[in-house]
Design a protein around this motif. Structure first.
Motif, PDB file in Angstrom:
ATOM      1  N   GLY A  76       0.487  -0.973  -0.678  1.00  0.00           N
ATOM      2  CA  GLY A  76       0.048   0.051  -0.008  1.00  0.00           C
ATOM      3  C   GLY A  76       1.013   2.202  -0.083  1.00  0.00           C
ATOM      4  N   THR A  77       1.925   0.973   0.941  1.00  0.00           N
ATOM      5  CA  THR A  77       2.696   2.119   0.873  1.00  0.00           C
ATOM      6  C   THR A  77       3.633   2.033   0.104  1.00  0.00           C
ATOM      7  N   LEU A  78       4.031   1.355  -1.058  1.00  0.00           N
ATOM      8  CA  LEU A  78       4.354   1.892  -2.267  1.00  0.00           C
ATOM      9  C   LEU A  78       3.777   2.634  -3.462  1.00  0.00           C
ATOM     10  N   VAL A  79       2.529   1.720  -3.557  1.00  0.00           N
ATOM     11  CA  VAL A  79       1.621   1.817  -4.495  1.00  0.00           C
ATOM     12  C   VAL A  79       1.480   3.431  -4.211  1.00  0.00           C
ATOM     13  N   PHE A  80       0.508   3.673  -3.472  1.00  0.00           N
ATOM     14  CA  PHE A  80      -0.345   5.114  -3.111  1.00  0.00           C
ATOM     15  C   PHE A  80       1.022   5.517  -2.747  1.00  0.00           C
ATOM     16  N   ILE A 141      -0.996   3.542   4.155  1.00  0.00           N
ATOM     17  CA  ILE A 141      -0.324   4.203   3.696  1.00  0.00           C
ATOM     18  C   ILE A 141       0.925   5.195   4.667  1.00  0.00           C
ATOM     19  N   ASN A 142       2.378   3.970   4.432  1.00  0.00           N
ATOM     20  CA  ASN A 142       3.252   5.359   5.687  1.00  0.00           C
ATOM     21  C   ASN A 142       3.623   6.543   5.366  1.00  0.00           C
ATOM     22  N   SER A 143       2.663   7.894   6.127  1.00  0.00           N
ATOM     23  CA  SER A 143       3.324   9.079   6.175  1.00  0.00           C
ATOM     24  C   SER A 143       4.515   9.402   6.125  1.00  0.00           C
ATOM     25  N   THR A 144       5.217   8.476   6.750  1.00  0.00           N
ATOM     26  CA  THR A 144       6.912   8.966   7.007  1.00  0.00           C
ATOM     27  C   THR A 144       7.497   8.623   6.048  1.00  0.00           C
ATOM     28  N   ALA A 145       7.193   7.225   5.314  1.00  0.00           N
ATOM     29  CA  ALA A 145       7.536   6.644   4.106  1.00  0.00           C
ATOM     30  C   ALA A 145       7.258   8.016   2.803  1.00  0.00           C
ATOM     31  N   VAL A 146       5.619   8.867   2.628  1.00  0.00           N
ATOM     32  CA  VAL A 146       5.339   9.436   1.603  1.00  0.00           C
ATOM     33  C   VAL A 146       6.140  10.409   1.633  1.00  0.00           C
TER      34      VAL A 146
END
Lengths: 272, 322
Positions: A76-80, A141-146
């Motif tokens: 989810g984090t990678l895609v979105f 979705i991990n906000s830190t990763a975004v």
């Protein structure tokens, strides 16, 4: 300089000793809390604790559950997250500032406040108790990763994007063929940052999984710790064996990829 | 792909959003309405929906629940949930267990935050100067942080047991009752555990901040005859002040979120609530005992408390940043 080195050595001992003790304790047939118990003695070593914990909580099943939970969050984090990070870094659209500020605000809201309303919504309203989807949803979705993705997309030279746009490439095409290949290290950092959270998360899966065969390892191990361990022959040995199994993947990943963990994610976060 | 740069495009793009690139004849009003690249709205949409559904809406919902006589009901059932005003807050504030839990978190923060700031800054400073074994040290400090609390809690239970290794090393100095079952030592032990567990993360924050402290300042300090300790106090400490603000804030938020440690390390906040945290009480009241309205009121009070603390801390720590 010598003083600093000694302080660092002392610190490293304090930090690593519990892990060493975890490993030793997981291999001891008889728990030995005295000082000599901190050293391995050939007669007292066994793998029995591992089979003990395995028969109590089905390690394989729990590991698969942890894997699905973690994998879902990473996907989810990678895609979105890449889509959002790219939009925030390189596209001018209405509401961009708002999204960015929301992203920063989220970092300060203690997640635990949301535990009860999320529990009401996900378990009671959507009926997602005892499901992987319910487990993954709050972490999707991990906000830190975004944030890390955005920092990396920002660092790419603007000419690349201008040129591709003049050539008539679509934004998704630019993202996929120009931007993503250039920030591959950032994607790795994002995956590693994202991995730790769900792999180690306890409270949320603990709340929404009552079915044992859906629980991630952290939850089954804590249930063993609080309920069953009193009846086991060597409860500490079995708990420590489970702890080793839970700790091993995260620690191994970290040691293998420690450069990505350390230099990139955090420093770009600070300078941001 | 060829990179055809136009003469007017500067190398370092001041507007990294492609603002200067204007596809011919676009409507300015439309631009103002949706922006120049409205596809960005579509790309960011899933994330925005996620933030709205998982953070914004539940946040508002938590406040709503806390002001109503809210209880769990079967999905789809239409039930009356009357407005309760501050009733839930009154119940929460008059509950001695809740008051004790908030007091416990203060004890926790008073121990954890200063210990975290001092130890992580000192270790980061030493690590920054270290040449030998640098990677080894970094890895060892970060390992507890990447490991699940559930896993390391097992070892700490073993170590701090009444007949555990720590007490057998201390011998006659061992506290009685032992660490985790002693009502005045349980919370401090939890605070030390969390400091140990999280320290690596804060060391890394400081390591990154130390890169930004100018070398010239150290040279100037040594020209003025400052020793190592003096230049640490007068150059390093002020130099990393923005990081200190962040460390204090993050440590406070982490402390306010405390749940796993009292739940597992002290068997649900024992002895007799001496190590119970607000989140633990929130879980017990809200979900175990089925009073989500009480639980939400605890949650709202906790967040208000954290925000107040953060403001106070900013006044003391972050002053020179502005």
């Amino acid at each position: 300089m010598k003083l600093k080195f000694v302080a660092l050595l002392l610190g490293a001992f304090v930090f690593l000793f519990p892990f060493y003790y975890m490993l030793i304790g997981s291999l001891q047939a008889e728990p030995d809390p005295s000082v000599s118990g901190a050293f391995p003695s050939a007669g007292n070593l066994t793998l029995h604790n591992y089979s003990e914990i395995n028969s109590a909580i089905d390690l394989g099943r729990s590991l698969i559950n942890s894997g699905i939970f973690t994998g879902g969050v990473i996907l989810g984090t990678l895609v979105f997250g890449v889509l959002a990070g790219y939009a925030l870094a390189r596209l001018q659209f209405r509401g961009r500032g708002l999204v960015f500020n929301l992203m920063l605000l989220i970092q300060v809201v203690p997640f635990q406040l949301l535990t009860i309303p999320l529990y009401v919504l996900i378990v009671r309203s959507y009926g997602l108790a005892d499901s992987y989807l319910g487990m993954i949803l709050p972490f999707l979705i991990n906000s830190t990763a975004v944030f890390v993705f955005r920092q990396y997309f920002l660092q790419l030279p603007a000419e690349l994007f201008d040129a591709a746009r003049i050539d008539g490439a679509s934004e998704l095409g630019i993202l996929w063929r120009v931007a993503v290949p250039l920030v591959r290290p950032a994607l790795l950092t994002g995956v590693l940052l994202t991995f730790i959270g769900p792999w180690n998360e306890f409270l949320w899966p603990f709340l929404i999984t009552k079915q044992q065969d859906l629980q991630p390892l952290a939850v089954s191990l804590s249930n063993y710790l609080t309920t069953v361990s009193a009846r086991a022959a060597n409860p500490f040995g079995a708990v420590l064996a489970g702890a080793c199994v839970l700790a091993a993947p995260a620690v191994t990943l970290f040691i293998v990829f420690q450069r990505q963990f350390i230099s990139q994610g955090l420093e770009s976060g600070i300078k941001g | 792909m060829t990179v055809t740069t136009r003469a007017t495009v500067p190398r370092a793009d001041p507007h990294p959003t492609g603002r200067h690139l204007r596809p011919g004849g676009r409507n300015k009003t439309l631009d103002r309405l949706v922006g120049r690249q409205p596809i960005g709205i579509a790309l960011a949409a899933p994330y925005v929906v996620f933030l709205a559904a998982v953070f914004a809406y539940p946040l508002g919902f938590a406040v709503y629940i806390s002001f109503h006589d809210y209880f769990f009901a079967a999905p789809g059932a239409i039930v009356e949930r009357p407005f309760a005003g501050f009733d839930n807050y009154a119940t929460v504030l008059s509950d001695p267990a809740v008051r004790r839990a908030f007091g416990n978190v203060l004890i926790f923060l008073v121990i954890n935050v200063p210990l975290t700031v001092v130890l992580s800054l000192l270790l980061a400073n030493a690590l920054n100067a270290a040449i030998r074994w640098r990677t080894f040290f970094r890895v060892s400090y970060y390992v507890p942080y990447v490991t699940a609390s559930v896993a390391v809690v097992g070892v700490w239970l073993f170590l701090f047991n009444s007949n555990g290794l720590v007490n057998s090393v201390l011998g006659p100095l061992a506290p009685d009752p032992s660490w985790l079952v002693n009502s005045s030592l349980a919370m401090p032990t939890v605070a030390v555990y969390v400091t140990w567990k999280q320290l690596g993360f804060f060391i890394l924050l400081y390591l990154a901040a130390l890169q930004n402290v100018s070398k010239d300042l150290y040279e100037a300090a040594s020209m003025d005859g400052a020793g190592r300790w003096k230049s640490f106090l007068n150059v390093t400490v002020p130099g990393v002040r923005p990081a200190t603000t962040l460390v204090v804030l993050v440590a406070t938020v982490t402390g306010a979120n405390l749940f796993t440690e009292p739940y597992l390390l002290t068997g649900g906040g024992g002895p007799d609530g001496a190590s119970a945290s607000p989140v633990l009480i929130m879980y017990q009241r809200g979900i175990e005992q089925g009073n989500p309205d009480i639980g939400s009121a605890i949650g709202v009070l906790l967040v208000v408390g954290v925000l107040l603390l953060a403001l106070i801390e900013r006044r003391f720590v972050g002053r020179e940043e502005d």
